[in-house]
Design a protein around this motif. Structure first.
Motif, PDB file in Angstrom:
ATOM      1  N   CYS A 102       3.064   5.181  50.451  1.00 42.92           N
ATOM      2  CA  CYS A 102       1.831   5.966  50.556  1.00 42.92           C
ATOM      3  C   CYS A 102       2.107   7.370  51.093  1.00 42.92           C
ATOM      4  O   CYS A 102       1.455   8.340  50.705  1.00 42.92           O
ATOM      5  CB  CYS A 102       0.829   5.258  51.467  1.00 42.92           C
ATOM      6  SG  CYS A 102       0.106   3.776  50.724  1.00 42.92           S
ATOM      7  N   GLN A 103       3.081   7.502  51.985  1.00 39.93           N
ATOM      8  CA  GLN A 103       3.428   8.808  52.539  1.00 39.93           C
ATOM      9  C   GLN A 103       4.205   9.654  51.528  1.00 39.93           C
ATOM     10  O   GLN A 103       3.982  10.862  51.407  1.00 39.93           O
ATOM     11  CB  GLN A 103       4.254   8.630  53.810  1.00 39.93           C
ATOM     12  CG  GLN A 103       3.484   8.036  54.983  1.00 39.93           C
ATOM     13  CD  GLN A 103       4.398   7.575  56.118  1.00 39.93           C
ATOM     14  OE1 GLN A 103       5.623   7.664  56.024  1.00 39.93           O
ATOM     15  NE2 GLN A 103       3.810   7.078  57.188  1.00 39.93           N
ATOM     16  N   ALA A 104       5.110   9.014  50.791  1.00 38.69           N
ATOM     17  CA  ALA A 104       6.006   9.753  49.901  1.00 38.69           C
ATOM     18  C   ALA A 104       5.363  10.116  48.574  1.00 38.69           C
ATOM     19  O   ALA A 104       5.708  11.148  47.980  1.00 38.69           O
ATOM     20  CB  ALA A 104       7.275   8.935  49.652  1.00 38.69           C
ATOM     21  N   ALA A 105       4.441   9.315  48.093  1.00 38.87           N
ATOM     22  CA  ALA A 105       3.866   9.516  46.766  1.00 38.87           C
ATOM     23  C   ALA A 105       2.981  10.749  46.709  1.00 38.87           C
ATOM     24  O   ALA A 105       2.298  11.090  47.677  1.00 38.87           O
ATOM     25  CB  ALA A 105       3.063   8.281  46.357  1.00 38.87           C
ATOM     26  N   ASP A 106       2.993  11.418  45.562  1.00 35.06           N
ATOM     27  CA  ASP A 106       2.073  12.535  45.343  1.00 35.06           C
ATOM     28  C   ASP A 106       0.645  12.021  45.178  1.00 35.06           C
ATOM     29  O   ASP A 106      -0.302  12.653  45.636  1.00 35.06           O
ATOM     30  CB  ASP A 106       2.496  13.315  44.102  1.00 35.06           C
ATOM     31  CG  ASP A 106       3.822  14.038  44.318  1.00 35.06           C
ATOM     32  OD1 ASP A 106       3.805  15.119  44.913  1.00 35.06           O
ATOM     33  OD2 ASP A 106       4.863  13.497  43.897  1.00 35.06           O
ATOM     34  N   GLN A 107       0.504  10.886  44.506  1.00 35.29           N
ATOM     35  CA  GLN A 107      -0.789  10.228  44.399  1.00 35.29           C
ATOM     36  C   GLN A 107      -0.574   8.721  44.505  1.00 35.29           C
ATOM     37  O   GLN A 107       0.433   8.184  44.052  1.00 35.29           O
ATOM     38  CB  GLN A 107      -1.499  10.564  43.087  1.00 35.29           C
ATOM     39  CG  GLN A 107      -1.982  12.007  43.015  1.00 35.29           C
ATOM     40  CD  GLN A 107      -3.094  12.186  42.000  1.00 35.29           C
ATOM     41  OE1 GLN A 107      -3.018  11.735  40.871  1.00 35.29           O
ATOM     42  NE2 GLN A 107      -4.153  12.877  42.430  1.00 35.29           N
ATOM     43  N   VAL A 108      -1.545   8.043  45.124  1.00 34.08           N
ATOM     44  CA  VAL A 108      -1.471   6.600  45.340  1.00 34.08           C
ATOM     45  C   VAL A 108      -2.561   5.941  44.494  1.00 34.08           C
ATOM     46  O   VAL A 108      -3.756   6.129  44.743  1.00 34.08           O
ATOM     47  CB  VAL A 108      -1.679   6.247  46.828  1.00 34.08           C
ATOM     48  CG1 VAL A 108      -1.602   4.738  47.028  1.00 34.08           C
ATOM     49  CG2 VAL A 108      -0.643   6.961  47.693  1.00 34.08           C
ATOM     50  N   ILE A 109      -2.163   5.198  43.489  1.00 30.42           N
ATOM     51  CA  ILE A 109      -3.122   4.539  42.610  1.00 30.42           C
ATOM     52  C   ILE A 109      -3.638   3.266  43.267  1.00 30.42           C
ATOM     53  O   ILE A 109      -2.856   2.398  43.660  1.00 30.42           O
ATOM     54  CB  ILE A 109      -2.478   4.192  41.253  1.00 30.42           C
ATOM     55  CG1 ILE A 109      -2.112   5.471  40.496  1.00 30.42           C
ATOM     56  CG2 ILE A 109      -3.409   3.324  40.421  1.00 30.42           C
ATOM     57  CD1 ILE A 109      -1.350   5.223  39.206  1.00 30.42           C
ATOM     58  N   ALA A 110      -4.959   3.156  43.385  1.00 34.18           N
ATOM     59  CA  ALA A 110      -5.589   1.921  43.847  1.00 34.18           C
ATOM     60  C   ALA A 110      -6.195   1.227  42.636  1.00 34.18           C
ATOM     61  O   ALA A 110      -6.728   1.885  41.739  1.00 34.18           O
ATOM     62  CB  ALA A 110      -6.672   2.224  44.879  1.00 34.18           C
ATOM     63  N   ILE A 111      -6.122  -0.102  42.595  1.00 31.00           N
ATOM     64  CA  ILE A 111      -6.649  -0.820  41.435  1.00 31.00           C
ATOM     65  C   ILE A 111      -8.129  -1.149  41.579  1.00 31.00           C
ATOM     66  O   ILE A 111      -8.726  -1.721  40.673  1.00 31.00           O
ATOM     67  CB  ILE A 111      -5.853  -2.109  41.154  1.00 31.00           C
ATOM     68  CG1 ILE A 111      -6.008  -3.112  42.314  1.00 31.00           C
ATOM     69  CG2 ILE A 111      -4.385  -1.799  40.890  1.00 31.00           C
ATOM     70  CD1 ILE A 111      -5.546  -4.501  41.952  1.00 31.00           C
ATOM     71  N   SER A 112      -8.722  -0.782  42.717  1.00 30.34           N
ATOM     72  CA  SER A 112     -10.153  -0.996  42.927  1.00 30.34           C
ATOM     73  C   SER A 112     -10.623  -0.083  44.047  1.00 30.34           C
ATOM     74  O   SER A 112      -9.817   0.441  44.829  1.00 30.34           O
ATOM     75  CB  SER A 112     -10.442  -2.457  43.294  1.00 30.34           C
ATOM     76  OG  SER A 112      -9.862  -2.786  44.556  1.00 30.34           O
ATOM     77  N   LEU A 113     -11.927   0.089  44.140  1.00 31.70           N
ATOM     78  CA  LEU A 113     -12.493   0.846  45.253  1.00 31.70           C
ATOM     79  C   LEU A 113     -12.225   0.146  46.577  1.00 31.70           C
ATOM     80  O   LEU A 113     -12.067   0.788  47.612  1.00 31.70           O
ATOM     81  CB  LEU A 113     -13.997   1.034  45.042  1.00 31.70           C
ATOM     82  CG  LEU A 113     -14.396   1.973  43.897  1.00 31.70           C
ATOM     83  CD1 LEU A 113     -15.896   1.907  43.657  1.00 31.70           C
ATOM     84  CD2 LEU A 113     -13.964   3.412  44.194  1.00 31.70           C
ATOM     85  N   GLN A 114     -12.178  -1.206  46.535  1.00 32.49           N
ATOM     86  CA  GLN A 114     -11.872  -1.966  47.740  1.00 32.49           C
ATOM     87  C   GLN A 114     -10.477  -1.629  48.260  1.00 32.49           C
ATOM     88  O   GLN A 114     -10.271  -1.398  49.462  1.00 32.49           O
ATOM     89  CB  GLN A 114     -11.976  -3.463  47.465  1.00 32.49           C
ATOM     90  CG  GLN A 114     -11.575  -4.360  48.634  1.00 32.49           C
ATOM     91  CD  GLN A 114     -12.487  -4.184  49.820  1.00 32.49           C
ATOM     92  OE1 GLN A 114     -13.678  -4.459  49.743  1.00 32.49           O
ATOM     93  NE2 GLN A 114     -11.946  -3.708  50.945  1.00 32.49           N
ATOM     94  N   THR A 115      -9.497  -1.588  47.354  1.00 34.14           N
ATOM     95  CA  THR A 115      -8.143  -1.255  47.771  1.00 34.14           C
ATOM     96  C   THR A 115      -8.067   0.186  48.262  1.00 34.14           C
ATOM     97  O   THR A 115      -7.364   0.485  49.235  1.00 34.14           O
ATOM     98  CB  THR A 115      -7.150  -1.479  46.612  1.00 34.14           C
ATOM     99  OG1 THR A 115      -7.124  -2.887  46.290  1.00 34.14           O
ATOM    100  CG2 THR A 115      -5.743  -1.047  46.978  1.00 34.14           C
ATOM    101  N   LYS A 116      -8.807   1.076  47.616  1.00 35.17           N
ATOM    102  CA  LYS A 116      -8.849   2.464  48.083  1.00 35.17           C
ATOM    103  C   LYS A 116      -9.380   2.532  49.518  1.00 35.17           C
ATOM    104  O   LYS A 116      -8.811   3.218  50.373  1.00 35.17           O
ATOM    105  CB  LYS A 116      -9.731   3.303  47.159  1.00 35.17           C
ATOM    106  CG  LYS A 116      -9.856   4.759  47.590  1.00 35.17           C
ATOM    107  CD  LYS A 116     -10.565   5.606  46.542  1.00 35.17           C
ATOM    108  CE  LYS A 116     -10.627   7.062  46.962  1.00 35.17           C
ATOM    109  NZ  LYS A 116     -11.143   7.946  45.896  1.00 35.17           N
ATOM    110  N   ALA A 117     -10.468   1.804  49.783  1.00 41.69           N
ATOM    111  CA  ALA A 117     -11.032   1.787  51.128  1.00 41.69           C
ATOM    112  C   ALA A 117     -10.034   1.228  52.144  1.00 41.69           C
ATOM    113  O   ALA A 117      -9.940   1.709  53.278  1.00 41.69           O
ATOM    114  CB  ALA A 117     -12.323   0.969  51.147  1.00 41.69           C
ATOM    115  N   ASP A 118      -9.280   0.217  51.741  1.00 41.58           N
ATOM    116  CA  ASP A 118      -8.283  -0.371  52.648  1.00 41.58           C
ATOM    117  C   ASP A 118      -7.146   0.602  52.939  1.00 41.58           C
ATOM    118  O   ASP A 118      -6.630   0.666  54.063  1.00 41.58           O
ATOM    119  CB  ASP A 118      -7.722  -1.660  52.049  1.00 41.58           C
ATOM    120  CG  ASP A 118      -8.708  -2.811  52.118  1.00 41.58           C
ATOM    121  OD1 ASP A 118      -9.735  -2.672  52.804  1.00 41.58           O
ATOM    122  OD2 ASP A 118      -8.456  -3.841  51.475  1.00 41.58           O
ATOM    123  N   LEU A 119      -6.732   1.364  51.937  1.00 38.66           N
ATOM    124  CA  LEU A 119      -5.668   2.342  52.135  1.00 38.66           C
ATOM    125  C   LEU A 119      -6.099   3.418  53.132  1.00 38.66           C
ATOM    126  O   LEU A 119      -5.303   3.875  53.959  1.00 38.66           O
ATOM    127  CB  LEU A 119      -5.298   2.987  50.798  1.00 38.66           C
ATOM    128  CG  LEU A 119      -4.539   2.088  49.821  1.00 38.66           C
ATOM    129  CD1 LEU A 119      -4.508   2.720  48.431  1.00 38.66           C
ATOM    130  CD2 LEU A 119      -3.124   1.826  50.305  1.00 38.66           C
TER     131      LEU A 119
END
Length: 340
Positions: A102-119
């Motif tokens: 998550c720190q190294a990536a230019d963008q972090v793909i989440a497979i759902s809004l739930q996963t985005k919220a958790d990140l």
């Protein structure tokens, strides 16, 4: 893992092509996990990679020093929400890899809004760094139901003509024990067996002990215990089911829900988590911690043909949001944004 290779090199794929990078040295082939998590970083520049995509919560350590742009797909952070359901060593390993990615990536793909919220909650990833790219399922589930193939599948595996279906690992989070308790409460009102496609360890044994104690062993068929089930028959197994029972307490996306929707199969799933994203207005939602709620959902979907038909029709429409084409377009958009 996959990577985009740029235009201009000799003997390389055309512009925008995706190429797979594999270990070539003997030691790298021998220690593939180490190569994947560390050593591959040193090969990215020599391969002429523009964008490196870690497909499952991992980027090779050191990629931030290579100058190669990257993205990583994060499916879920269940190990952070339910660490006691995992080996502590595994939790620490997953956490280390996920945080670095998550720190190294230019963008972090989440497979759902739930996963985005958790990140955002667990790792503090900036919201604008997390595009959501919904998944698709295997195209075989998009084939229209064929009653003849369903009948042949039932005969081939000696299965009942009417059944509920459970698909997934037999672990605590998936909630099979509460389904079993709901079946016991309904034993005098609903006599529909349950087919379980999935396996487990200690938790499965706990469920089996409960079934034996309550006289329900014959009502639950653990398919993996009695036959070698072929994946090609999975769409027909969904199509033949009265409904998919998926009252999991938490998921990142819940792919069986999507497989069921494409299969014209009603879905009983849990309220909360990501399930409203995957099931939309097509699913019947229950409280995953309430045996009465799960039992009521089973009773309703079994006893109301009009409800089932409505769920099927809505499910077909909702499934259109999760096609391979839409998934590919969303991920390609991430690549293009990274390279701007």
């Amino acid at each position: 893992m996959c990577a985009l290779r740029p235009q201009g090199e000799a003997a390389v794929p055309p512009p925008g092509a995706v190429t797979t990078v594999v270990p070539r040295q003997f030691l790298h082939r021998l220690l593939k996990p180490v190569w994947r998590s560390r050593w591959v970083s040193g090969e990215l520049k020599s391969n002429g990679i523009d964008v490196f995509h870690g497909l499952s919560a991992e980027l090779p350590f050191g990629i931030h020093r290579t100058g190669v742009r990257s993205t990583v797909t994060m499916h879920d952070l269940i190990f952070e929400r339910y660490p006691r359901q995992y080996n502590p060593i595994d939790v620490n390993t997953y956490r280390k890899k996920a945080k670095y990615a998550c720190q190294a990536a230019d963008q972090v793909i989440a497979i759902s809004l739930q996963t985005k919220a958790d990140l955002i909650e667990f790792y503090g990833v900036p919201e604008e760094k997390i595009p959501v790219c919904y998944q698709a399922c295997d195209p075989s589930f998009q084939v229209p139901p064929d009653p003849q193939k369903v009948r042949e599948m039932l005969v081939r595996y000696n299965l009942p003509s009417e059944y509920f279906l459970y698909v997934g690992s037999v672990i605590e989070r998936k909630n099979l024990a509460r389904i079993a308790e709901a079946m016991f409460r309904l034993k005098d009102r609903l006599n529909v067996p349950l087919i379980v496609l999935g396996d487990g360890g200690a938790y499965k044994k706990k469920v089996e002990a409960y079934l034996a104690e309550k006289g329900l062993t014959s009502r639950v068929i653990f398919l993996n215990d009695v036959t070698k089930f072929a994946f090609r028959d999975l769409p027909a197994l969904y199509q033949g089911a009265l409904a998919l029972l998926y009252p999991s307490t938490f998921e990142g996306f819940g792919i069986p829900i999507l497989e069921a929707l494409w299969s014209h199969t009603p879905v009983v799933t849990a309220s909360g988590s990501c399930f409203a994203e995957t099931g939309g207005n097509a699913a019947l939602y229950v409280d995953p911690f309430s045996i009465d709620s799960i039992a009521d959902g089973m009773l309703r979907v079994a006893g109301e043909p009009a409800l089932r038909q409505d769920m099927v029709e809505k499910g077909i429409l909702h499934a259109q949001h999760f096609t391979p084409e839409k998934c590919a377009d969303a991920v390609m958009n991430v690549y293009q944004n990274i390279l701007k």
